[in-house]
Enzyme design. Structure first.
Site, short mmCIF file in Angstrom:
data_model
loop_
_atom_site.label_atom_id
_atom_site.label_comp_id
_atom_site.label_asym_id
_atom_site.label_seq_id
_atom_site.Cartn_x
_atom_site.Cartn_y
_atom_site.Cartn_z
N LYS A 33 -31.03 -29.87 36.36
CA LYS A 33 -30.66 -28.85 37.33
C LYS A 33 -29.26 -29.14 37.84
CE LYS A 33 -33.35 -28.48 40.90
NZ LYS A 33 -34.17 -28.21 42.09
N CYS A 50 -17.94 -20.74 41.54
CA CYS A 50 -18.39 -19.90 40.43
C CYS A 50 -19.89 -19.61 40.50
CB CYS A 50 -18.07 -20.61 39.12
SG CYS A 50 -18.63 -19.71 37.66
N CYS A 52 -20.91 -17.29 37.92
CA CYS A 52 -21.13 -16.67 36.61
C CYS A 52 -21.35 -17.71 35.52
CB CYS A 52 -19.96 -15.78 36.22
SG CYS A 52 -18.47 -16.66 35.67
FE1 FES Z 1 -15.42 -16.66 39.00
FE2 FES Z 1 -17.43 -17.66 37.63
S1 FES Z 1 -15.33 -17.82 37.22
S2 FES Z 1 -17.48 -16.53 39.47
#
Ligand code: FES
Length: 84
Positions: A33, A50, A52
């Site tokens: 994790k 980040c 994403c």
């Molecule tokens: Fe910006 Fe993943 S690179 S949210």
């Protein structure tokens, strides 16, 4: 006389199971994790984290979400930590 009978066609419909692809393509895959912790006292200025999983500077955002969103139609963006 020939008898015209409707042909019998057997249609079998099966539900296919699919394994959802992981959202994290390659970051710290050796860990069960991935957890990153930020405390507010450690933030001197705004930091973007980040969400994403495509950042080359993970856990910080490097803007890779822009290309991801354009490619997929997604709408992900970073978590912003701001100083009070
Ligand atoms: Fe910006 Fe993943 S690179 S949210």
């Amino acid at each position: 006389p020939s008898v015209c009978r409707p042909s019998r066609t057997r249609i079998v419909v099966r539900a296919e199971t699919s394994v959802a692809s992981p959202i994290n393509p390659n970051i710290q895959k050796e860990n069960p994790k991935v957890v990153d912790t930020v405390t507010t006292s450690s933030v001197e200025k705004q930091v973007a984290y980040c969400r994403c999983w495509r950042s080359g500077t993970f856990p910080k955002c490097n803007g890779a979400h822009v290309a991801w969103n354009k490619e997929t139609g997604d709408n992900v963006g970073p978590l912003l930590i701001k100083k009070d």
